[in-house]
Motif scaffolding. Structure first.
Motif, PDB file in Angstrom:
ATOM      1  N   GLY A  33     -12.349 -17.455  10.613  1.00  0.00           N
ATOM      2  CA  GLY A  33     -11.586 -16.407   9.966  1.00  0.00           C
ATOM      3  C   GLY A  33     -11.887 -15.029  10.530  1.00  0.00           C
ATOM      4  O   GLY A  33     -12.646 -14.882  11.507  1.00  0.00           O
ATOM      5  N   SER A  34     -11.288 -14.019   9.911  1.00  0.00           N
ATOM      6  CA  SER A  34     -11.410 -12.644  10.379  1.00  0.00           C
ATOM      7  C   SER A  34     -11.741 -11.702   9.230  1.00  0.00           C
ATOM      8  O   SER A  34     -11.381 -11.957   8.075  1.00  0.00           O
ATOM      9  N   LEU A  35     -12.392 -10.615   9.579  1.00  0.00           N
ATOM     10  CA  LEU A  35     -12.655  -9.516   8.657  1.00  0.00           C
ATOM     11  C   LEU A  35     -12.606  -8.223   9.445  1.00  0.00           C
ATOM     12  O   LEU A  35     -12.883  -8.211  10.648  1.00  0.00           O
ATOM     13  N   SER A  69     -14.881  -1.129   7.909  1.00  0.00           N
ATOM     14  CA  SER A  69     -14.549   0.271   8.129  1.00  0.00           C
ATOM     15  C   SER A  69     -15.777   1.120   7.856  1.00  0.00           C
ATOM     16  O   SER A  69     -16.619   0.768   7.018  1.00  0.00           O
ATOM     17  N   CYS A  70     -15.861   2.243   8.524  1.00  0.00           N
ATOM     18  CA  CYS A  70     -16.967   3.177   8.313  1.00  0.00           C
ATOM     19  C   CYS A  70     -16.402   4.590   8.357  1.00  0.00           C
ATOM     20  O   CYS A  70     -15.859   5.017   9.378  1.00  0.00           O
ATOM     21  N   PHE A 111     -15.152  -9.553  18.725  1.00  0.00           N
ATOM     22  CA  PHE A 111     -15.203  -8.336  17.921  1.00  0.00           C
ATOM     23  C   PHE A 111     -14.607  -7.182  18.711  1.00  0.00           C
ATOM     24  O   PHE A 111     -14.765  -7.105  19.941  1.00  0.00           O
ATOM     25  N   THR A 112     -13.971  -6.260  17.989  1.00  0.00           N
ATOM     26  CA  THR A 112     -13.378  -5.077  18.617  1.00  0.00           C
ATOM     27  C   THR A 112     -13.712  -3.844  17.792  1.00  0.00           C
ATOM     28  O   THR A 112     -13.500  -3.828  16.575  1.00  0.00           O
ATOM     29  N   ILE A 113     -14.207  -2.817  18.461  1.00  0.00           N
ATOM     30  CA  ILE A 113     -14.498  -1.544  17.813  1.00  0.00           C
ATOM     31  C   ILE A 113     -13.377  -0.574  18.165  1.00  0.00           C
ATOM     32  O   ILE A 113     -12.968  -0.472  19.318  1.00  0.00           O
ATOM     33  N   LEU A 145     -14.623  -2.143  12.775  1.00  0.00           N
ATOM     34  CA  LEU A 145     -15.120  -3.318  13.475  1.00  0.00           C
ATOM     35  C   LEU A 145     -14.232  -4.489  13.074  1.00  0.00           C
ATOM     36  O   LEU A 145     -14.332  -4.997  11.957  1.00  0.00           O
ATOM     37  N   GLN A 146     -13.344  -4.868  13.973  1.00  0.00           N
ATOM     38  CA  GLN A 146     -12.493  -6.021  13.747  1.00  0.00           C
ATOM     39  C   GLN A 146     -13.226  -7.263  14.242  1.00  0.00           C
ATOM     40  O   GLN A 146     -13.590  -7.335  15.416  1.00  0.00           O
TER      41      GLN A 146
END
Length: 131
Positions: A16-18, A21-22, A75-77, A88-89
């Motif tokens: 899955g994905s999450l 956010s910051c 992961f992608t920032i 952070l995807q």
């Protein structure tokens, strides 16, 4: 000074994905204390007492993102300078990605994976991946 607040953690099944956010808020009269002068990073800690592991970082003004090998390709920032926020995807999550995830900021970061280079930290958000 910089205040960092993370959000977006949760529980997900493997694959899955999450998206985390910051929000990065700067508070200072100094002309140097601007969002674009910071390096922003994501770290994770699998359990209390374990070492914080670098996930990836980017320079808010220019440069990056850069990733740890363990998350590269999954992961992608990214960032939204207008807010400002860093994201952070996380895709194709694995049980070993389970950890508390922290957002961090530092103004003079030369060694991206080194935690001591970052002077400001968020409170963390928990990510749990089940098999």
């Amino acid at each position: 000074q910089v205040q960092l607040v993370e959000s977006g953690g949760g529980s997900v099944q493997a694959g899955g994905s999450l998206r985390l956010s910051c929000v990065a808020s700067t508070y200072s009269d100094s002309r140097y204390n601007r969002y674009e002068n910071y390096c922003l990073g994501w770290f994770r800690q699998a359990a209390p007492g374990k070492e914080r592991e670098w996930v990836g970082s980017m320079y808010a003004g220019a440069g990056g993102p850069f990733y740890a090998d363990s998350v590269k390709g999954r992961f992608t920032i990214s960032q939204d300078n207008a807010k400002p926020m860093i994201y952070l995807q996380m895709n194709n999550l694995r049980p070993e990605d389970t950890a508390m995830y922290y957002c961090a900021a530092g103004m003079y970061v030369a060694d991206l994976p080194r935690t001591s280079e970052y002077t400001h930290w968020g409170q963390g958000t928990q990510v749990t991946v089940s098999s």
